[in-house]
Design an enzyme around this catalytic site. Sequence first.
Site, PDB file in Angstrom:
ATOM      1  N   SER A 165      13.682  93.630 -43.048  1.00  0.00           N
ATOM      2  CA  SER A 165      13.637  93.834 -44.499  1.00  0.00           C
ATOM      3  C   SER A 165      14.023  92.592 -45.291  1.00  0.00           C
ATOM      4  O   SER A 165      13.845  92.555 -46.505  1.00  0.00           O
ATOM      5  CB  SER A 165      14.548  94.999 -44.894  1.00  0.00           C
ATOM      6  OG  SER A 165      15.878  94.748 -44.475  1.00  0.00           O
ATOM      7  N   ASP A 166      14.555  91.567 -44.617  1.00  0.00           N
ATOM      8  CA  ASP A 166      14.926  90.337 -45.317  1.00  0.00           C
ATOM      9  C   ASP A 166      14.440  89.135 -44.515  1.00  0.00           C
ATOM     10  O   ASP A 166      15.207  88.213 -44.213  1.00  0.00           O
ATOM     11  CB  ASP A 166      16.441  90.273 -45.519  1.00  0.00           C
ATOM     12  CG  ASP A 166      16.851  89.152 -46.483  1.00  0.00           C
ATOM     13  OD1 ASP A 166      15.998  88.704 -47.273  1.00  0.00           O
ATOM     14  OD2 ASP A 166      18.014  88.721 -46.430  1.00  0.00           O
ATOM     15  N   LEU A 167      13.139  89.123 -44.199  1.00  0.00           N
ATOM     16  CA  LEU A 167      12.572  88.028 -43.411  1.00  0.00           C
ATOM     17  C   LEU A 167      12.377  86.812 -44.316  1.00  0.00           C
ATOM     18  O   LEU A 167      11.476  86.760 -45.139  1.00  0.00           O
ATOM     19  CB  LEU A 167      11.236  88.451 -42.795  1.00  0.00           C
ATOM     20  CG  LEU A 167      10.628  87.465 -41.797  1.00  0.00           C
ATOM     21  CD1 LEU A 167      11.550  87.257 -40.604  1.00  0.00           C
ATOM     22  CD2 LEU A 167       9.255  87.945 -41.326  1.00  0.00           C
TER      23      LEU A 167
END
Length: 237
Positions: A165-167
């Site tokens: 979700s936070d690439l």
Amino acid sequence: MKQSNSADSHITYDPALIKEASPVHFSALYWQKNNAIIGSAKGRGTTWFIQLEKLQGALRHYQRGGLFGRIIKDHYLFLGWSKTRSLQEFSLLNFLIQQGVHVPRPIAALAIKKRFTYQADLITEKINEAQDLVSILQETTLDADIYKKIGQEIAKMHQAQVNHSDLNIHNILIDANKKVWIIDFDKCAKQHGNAWKSGNLQRLKRSFLKEQKKRNILWSNNDWEILKEAYLVASAT
């Protein structure tokens, strides 16, 4: 894996990587008193790098970000031990390792219940002699082979149906052997379908563009095309 539980705390740990794990082992002060702090890194909070008997670890306390984080810094609604952030990330990292994705080994996870909320900490393996893409690209360019490896590693993660979700390029590391690692799986999870995968890639591209504008990183759209092409080829196999 082993567990060490009480009425108000839950610990899961890998006995092959750490002899024992109690709440005190998740305190930076404990490691400082034992002269085992070997470094730190600033992010949302401070990640402490610690020397264990067999390897080096990264100790992280879970903290909220954004405006809400200024009010409730590090407490989360308790919905059961298996739903705590630390134990979920511990489990997800083990799953990704089984799927052949290059992620840090989870060492120990702690959740402490405080009535209706909980606090959490996690110790993972420190990837030695590694830098994130932001640090590297501020100093030099990367060759095409590295971008291909990045695309291939993201493809492996997506084939395992894990949505990061936070690439972003702070969460992709390159070590001294030019091996690509993906880190920081807080709030990440397995997800069905494929529609979300393009969103992951677009988030990563926005991260490149943001850091190019903010820090003038040495990156071009051609680098992105190499990464994306490698991703598509790996995803099709």
